[in-house]
Write a protein that holds these residues in place. Structure first.
Motif, PDB file in Angstrom:
ATOM      1  N   LEU A  20       0.824  -1.211   0.000  1.00 54.19           N
ATOM      2  CA  LEU A  20       0.000   0.000   0.000  1.00 54.19           C
ATOM      3  C   LEU A  20       0.858   1.261   0.000  1.00 54.19           C
ATOM      4  O   LEU A  20       0.500   2.266  -0.630  1.00 54.19           O
ATOM      5  N   SER A  21       1.994   1.220   0.725  1.00 57.27           N
ATOM      6  CA  SER A  21       2.854   2.403   0.762  1.00 57.27           C
ATOM      7  C   SER A  21       3.446   2.722  -0.606  1.00 57.27           C
ATOM      8  O   SER A  21       3.817   3.869  -0.869  1.00 57.27           O
ATOM      9  N   LEU A  22       3.540   1.722  -1.484  1.00 60.05           N
ATOM     10  CA  LEU A  22       4.029   1.963  -2.837  1.00 60.05           C
ATOM     11  C   LEU A  22       2.893   2.294  -3.810  1.00 60.05           C
ATOM     12  O   LEU A  22       3.013   3.200  -4.638  1.00 60.05           O
ATOM     13  N   VAL A  23       1.794   1.558  -3.692  1.00 63.46           N
ATOM     14  CA  VAL A  23       0.722   1.690  -4.684  1.00 63.46           C
ATOM     15  C   VAL A  23      -0.095   2.959  -4.463  1.00 63.46           C
ATOM     16  O   VAL A  23      -0.461   3.645  -5.434  1.00 63.46           O
ATOM     17  N   LEU A  24      -0.407   3.290  -3.224  1.00 57.83           N
ATOM     18  CA  LEU A  24      -1.248   4.465  -2.976  1.00 57.83           C
ATOM     19  C   LEU A  24      -0.623   5.758  -3.505  1.00 57.83           C
ATOM     20  O   LEU A  24      -1.316   6.549  -4.169  1.00 57.83           O
ATOM     21  N   PRO A  25       0.667   6.040  -3.239  1.00 57.44           N
ATOM     22  CA  PRO A  25       1.231   7.255  -3.834  1.00 57.44           C
ATOM     23  C   PRO A  25       1.208   7.249  -5.359  1.00 57.44           C
ATOM     24  O   PRO A  25       0.966   8.292  -5.988  1.00 57.44           O
ATOM     25  N   ILE A  26       1.454   6.071  -5.959  1.00 56.48           N
ATOM     26  CA  ILE A  26       1.405   5.997  -7.420  1.00 56.48           C
ATOM     27  C   ILE A  26      -0.010   6.272  -7.919  1.00 56.48           C
ATOM     28  O   ILE A  26      -0.221   7.010  -8.898  1.00 56.48           O
ATOM     29  N   ALA A  27      -1.018   5.685  -7.233  1.00 54.50           N
ATOM     30  CA  ALA A  27      -2.409   5.917  -7.635  1.00 54.50           C
ATOM     31  C   ALA A  27      -2.790   7.392  -7.481  1.00 54.50           C
ATOM     32  O   ALA A  27      -3.448   7.977  -8.365  1.00 54.50           O
ATOM     33  N   MET A  28      -2.376   8.001  -6.381  1.00 55.82           N
ATOM     34  CA  MET A  28      -2.674   9.426  -6.195  1.00 55.82           C
ATOM     35  C   MET A  28      -1.980  10.270  -7.259  1.00 55.82           C
ATOM     36  O   MET A  28      -2.573  11.227  -7.789  1.00 55.82           O
ATOM     37  N   VAL A 192       4.254  -5.035  -9.813  1.00 54.52           N
ATOM     38  CA  VAL A 192       5.689  -4.904  -9.518  1.00 54.52           C
ATOM     39  C   VAL A 192       5.906  -4.692  -8.023  1.00 54.52           C
ATOM     40  O   VAL A 192       6.795  -5.307  -7.414  1.00 54.52           O
ATOM     41  N   ALA A 193       5.084  -3.812  -7.417  1.00 53.36           N
ATOM     42  CA  ALA A 193       5.214  -3.576  -5.979  1.00 53.36           C
ATOM     43  C   ALA A 193       4.931  -4.846  -5.178  1.00 53.36           C
ATOM     44  O   ALA A 193       5.594  -5.123  -4.175  1.00 53.36           O
ATOM     45  N   GLY A 194       3.937  -5.630  -5.643  1.00 52.51           N
ATOM     46  CA  GLY A 194       3.638  -6.880  -4.957  1.00 52.51           C
ATOM     47  C   GLY A 194       4.787  -7.864  -5.033  1.00 52.51           C
ATOM     48  O   GLY A 194       5.151  -8.502  -4.033  1.00 52.51           O
ATOM     49  N   LEU A 195       5.385  -8.003  -6.238  1.00 55.20           N
ATOM     50  CA  LEU A 195       6.516  -8.926  -6.376  1.00 55.20           C
ATOM     51  C   LEU A 195       7.720  -8.452  -5.570  1.00 55.20           C
ATOM     52  O   LEU A 195       8.385  -9.244  -4.885  1.00 55.20           O
ATOM     53  N   VAL A 196       8.001  -7.153  -5.672  1.00 57.34           N
ATOM     54  CA  VAL A 196       9.131  -6.609  -4.907  1.00 57.34           C
ATOM     55  C   VAL A 196       8.895  -6.779  -3.412  1.00 57.34           C
ATOM     56  O   VAL A 196       9.786  -7.194  -2.661  1.00 57.34           O
ATOM     57  N   GLY A 197       7.682  -6.468  -2.967  1.00 54.64           N
ATOM     58  CA  GLY A 197       7.375  -6.627  -1.550  1.00 54.64           C
ATOM     59  C   GLY A 197       7.434  -8.074  -1.102  1.00 54.64           C
ATOM     60  O   GLY A 197       7.855  -8.367   0.019  1.00 54.64           O
ATOM     61  N   ARG A 198       7.025  -8.980  -1.985  1.00 55.18           N
ATOM     62  CA  ARG A 198       7.033 -10.397  -1.611  1.00 55.18           C
ATOM     63  C   ARG A 198       8.457 -10.908  -1.394  1.00 55.18           C
ATOM     64  O   ARG A 198       8.746 -11.595  -0.411  1.00 55.18           O
ATOM     65  N   PHE A 199       9.341 -10.578  -2.363  1.00 58.91           N
ATOM     66  CA  PHE A 199      10.686 -11.153  -2.304  1.00 58.91           C
ATOM     67  C   PHE A 199      11.649 -10.347  -1.438  1.00 58.91           C
ATOM     68  O   PHE A 199      12.670 -10.886  -1.008  1.00 58.91           O
ATOM     69  N   THR A 200      11.357  -9.073  -1.214  1.00 52.24           N
ATOM     70  CA  THR A 200      12.260  -8.279  -0.392  1.00 52.24           C
ATOM     71  C   THR A 200      11.757  -8.065   1.031  1.00 52.24           C
ATOM     72  O   THR A 200      12.563  -7.756   1.909  1.00 52.24           O
ATOM     73  N   VAL A 201      10.448  -8.243   1.245  1.00 57.11           N
ATOM     74  CA  VAL A 201       9.900  -7.992   2.573  1.00 57.11           C
ATOM     75  C   VAL A 201       9.123  -9.205   3.102  1.00 57.11           C
ATOM     76  O   VAL A 201       9.411  -9.716   4.188  1.00 57.11           O
ATOM     77  N   ALA A 202       8.122  -9.659   2.322  1.00 56.64           N
ATOM     78  CA  ALA A 202       7.194 -10.668   2.842  1.00 56.64           C
ATOM     79  C   ALA A 202       7.901 -11.983   3.171  1.00 56.64           C
ATOM     80  O   ALA A 202       7.815 -12.478   4.299  1.00 56.64           O
ATOM     81  N   LEU A 203       8.589 -12.576   2.173  1.00 55.61           N
ATOM     82  CA  LEU A 203       9.221 -13.876   2.410  1.00 55.61           C
ATOM     83  C   LEU A 203      10.305 -13.808   3.479  1.00 55.61           C
ATOM     84  O   LEU A 203      10.336 -14.653   4.382  1.00 55.61           O
TER      85      LEU A 203
END
Length: 524
Positions: A20-28, A192-203
Motif C-alpha cells: 500500500l505504501s508503494l501503490v497508494l502514492p502511485i495511484a494518487m 511490480v510492488a507486490g513482487l518486490v514486496g514479496r521477495f524483499t519484505v514478505a518472504l
C-alpha cells in the motif's frame, strides 16, 4: 512456557503495508496527473477552437467589406456560403442595426431569431461578442463580426456559428485514453510492488517470524535465510547469530549440569567409600581372625577320615562362605585405601598367566575353557607402568567377573594387543578380557563401574570389583572400555602406559611382585 504467535485483530501484514505504501502514492499521482492533464487539454482545445474561429471571423470581415464596397450583395451571399461550407462552420448570418437579415446560410436558418438578438447586443455593446451555447441541442461557438460600412452602406454585424461538439468528443476520447493508461500503469505498478514486496519484505519477514516461533517453542536449531532488503537481511543474520549463541549457551548449561550431577555422584560415592572404608577396616580387624579359624577348622574337619559326605558338603559350604566374606572385606579395604605411588613396572603376560593359573580350578569346576592370546613371545616381554600386585588385582577382578558370569560353561579369553601410540605420541599396551556369558544390559553400561552396583546381588556380588579396576587403571594413567564380545558376552579393554624395559633387575622385581600379588589373591 511455550509461546504461541497470535495475530492481532485487525492487524495488517507488513507486506500489505509495504504494498500500500508503494501503490497508494502511485495511484494518487496518476489521479492528480489525469485531473490536471484533462483540465489543461480541455483549455488548450478550446483555445485552439476559439483562435480558429477568430481567424475565420477576420477573413469573413475582409471578404464581406470588399464585396460591400463593390455593392454586390449577391457576391456577399456567395462568399458567406463559401465560408459556411468550411470545416466545422455550421452557418453565417448578417444583420443590420434595425435587425434586418442581409443573409442567412441554410445551416442556421431555423435559429435566425437568436442570431438576430446576438447581433443587436453587438451593436449595443459596440464590440465583438464570443460565447458558447447550443443550437438545436448541439454545442456551438458563436462570434460576432462588425462589418464597417462603406460611404453608401449601413454597418452590419455578421454572426459565425462554429461546431464545438468535436472538442467535447475529442476531450472524452483523450480522457478515456488517459484513464486506460493510468489504470494499466497502476496495475503494472501494483504487480511490480507486490513482487518486490514479496521477495524483499514478505518472504524474509515470514521466514524470520517462523524462525522466532520455532525458537519460542524450544527449537534452537532454527536458521533463517539471509535475504531480502538490507535491514531484513541484517536482521536474519543477527537472528542466526542469536540462535547460535543460544545453542552454545544451552550446550554449556547441559555440560555444566552434567558435570554438577557427576560431581555430586562422585561426592556421594566418595562419602560411601569413606564410610565403607571405615567399616571395612574395623571389620577386617574384628572378624579376620575368627573367619580364619572357622575356615581352617572347616577344611580340617572336611578332610578327616570317615567324615560323612553330607557333613563334608556342609563344611565345604562353610569354608567357601568364609572365603567370600574375607574377599568382600579385602575389597572394601583396598577400595578405601589411599592410592599408592606408581613407580614400579610389571610383566603383563606373566601376571595374566598367574591369574589364569590361579582361576584354573574354578574354571574347570564350571566347565569354562580359559585361553591367553599374546603376540609377544620369548624374551621380548610386554611391560606396563603398574606394580604387579595392583596389576594382578585388575586382571583377577576382570577374570573373576567373567568366570562368575558363566555358571553353565563357556570360555575365558585374555588377549594382549600389540603396542600402539596413545595420547601425545605415548606408547600404550592394551589387553582384553572376554567371556561368553549373557553380556551387560545396555541400561547398566553407565553404572557398572559405580561402587556397590552389581547385577549379581542374588549371588552375593558386592559391586566393588569393577570400581577397584577403574580406580587402579585411571590412577596409572590408563582407561577402561566395555563392549560386547564376539560370542555375545562382555568384553573389557584395558589400556595402560607401556614401558620398554628388559633389564634383569626389573624382571626380578616384577616376578616378586607378581608372586606377592598371587598370594594376596589367594588370601582373598
Amino acid at each position: 512456557m511455550v509461546l504461541q504467535h497470535q495475530r492481532r485483530p485487525g492487524g495488517m501484514r507488513l507486506a500489505h503495508q509495504f504494498w500500500l505504501s508503494l501503490v497508494l502514492p502511485i495511484a494518487m499521482a496518476i489521479l492528480l496527473y489525469g485531473i490536471f492533464a484533462s483540465a489543461h487539454r480541455k483549455q488548450v482545445l478550446r483555445e485552439e477552437a476559439t483562435a480558429e474561429l477568430r481567424n475565420y471571423a477576420t477573413l469573413l470581415q475582409a471578404f464581406v467589406e470588399s464585396a460591400l464596397q463593390r455593392r454586390d450583395v449577391a457576391l456577399v451571399r456567395r462568399r458567406a456560403e463559401d465560408f459556411a461550407s468550411a470545416e466545422r462552420i455550421l452557418g453565417i448570418a448578417a444583420f443590420t442595426r434595425e435587425g434586418e437579415a442581409i443573409f442567412i446560410t441554410k445551416g442556421v436558418e431555423h435559429e435566425a431569431e437568436r442570431l438576430e438578438q446576438l447581433a443587436r447586443r453587438a451593436f449595443l455593446e459596440g464590440g465583438d461578442i464570443e460565447e458558447a451555447g447550443s443550437l438545436a441541442e448541439q454545442s456551438v461557438l458563436l462570434r460576432t463580426v462588425y462589418i464597417r460600412p462603406s460611404s453608401a452602406n449601413q454597418p452590419l454585424v455578421a454572426v459565425l456559428v462554429r461546431d464545438r461538439h468535436y472538442v467535447e468528443v475529442l476531450e472524452r476520447t483523450l480522457n478515456h485514453g488517459l484513464a486506460v493508461t493510468g489504470v494499466v500503469l497502476l496495475l503494472v505498478s501494483a504487480v511490480v510492488a507486490g513482487l518486490v514486496g514479496r521477495f524483499t519484505v514478505a518472504l524474509p519477514a515470514r521466514a524470520i517470524l517462523a524462525g522466532a516461533e520455532r525458537v519460542a517453542s524450544g527449537d534452537l536449531d532454527a536458521a533463517v535465510p539471509e535475504r531480502g532488503a538490507e535491514e531484513l537481511s541484517r536482521l536474519a543474520s543477527a537472528f542466526n547469530t542469536m540462535t547460535c549463541s543460544l545453542r552454545e549457551a544451552r550446550e554449556r548449561a547441559v555440560r555444566e549440569e552434567a558435570a554438577r550431577v557427576n560431581g555430586e555422584r562422585k561426592l556421594q560415592q566418595a562419602q560411601a567409600l569413606a564410610a565403607a572404608g571405615q567399616v571395612a577396616t574395623s571389620l577386617g580387624h574384628e572378624i579376620g581372625s575368627p573367619l580364619n579359624v572357622i575356615h581352617g577348622r572347616a577344611r580340617r574337619a572336611a578332610d578327616l577320615p570317615g567324615c560323612p559326605e553330607h557333613l563334608r558338603a556342609e563344611l565345604e559350604t562353610i569354608a567357601r562362605q568364609s572365603e567370600r566374606i574375607t574377599r568382600v572385606v579385602s575389597r572394601l579395604v583396598s577400595l578405601a585405601r589411599p592410592p599408592r605411588p606408581q613407580q614400579a613396572d610389571s610383566d603383563l603376560r606373566r601376571v595374566i598367566d598367574d591369574v589364569v593359573a590361579f582361576l584354573g580350578p574354578e574354571c574347570r569346576r564350571r566347565g569354562i575353557e580359559p585361553s591367553v592370546l599374546c603376540p609377544v613371545e620369548g624374551a621380548a616381554r610386554v611391560r606396563v607402568a603398574l606394580d604387579s600386585d595392583r596389576l594382578f588385582q585388575v586382571v583377577f577382578n576382570l577374570c573373576l567377573n567373567a568366570v562368575e558370569a558363566q555358571s553353565r560353561g563357556g570360555e575365558l579369553v585374555v588377549s594382549v594387543l600389540p603396542e600402539c601410540d596413545g595420547p601425545a605420541g605415548s606408547s600404550v599396551v592394551c589387553f582384553e578380557v572376554a567371556d561368553a556369558g549373557p553380556g551387560i544390559p545396555a541400561e547398566d553400561l553407565h553404572r557398572i563401574f559405580d561402587p556397590f552396583f552389581t547385577t549379581k546381588a542374588a549371588g552375593g556380588g558386592s559391586g566393588l570389583g569393577l570400581a577397584i579396576v577403574r580406580g587402579i587403571v585411571e590412577e596409572a594413567g590408563g582407561s577402561v572400555e566395555t563392549a560386547a564380545s564376539a560370542t555375545g558376552g562382555a568384553r573389557f579393554r584395558i589400556t595402560l602406559p607401556a614401558i620398554a624395559s628388559d633389564s634383569p633387575a626389573s624382571a626380578e622385581a616384577s616376578s616378586e611382585s607378581s608372586r606377592g600379588g598371587k598370594e594376596e589373591g589367594q588370601k582373598a
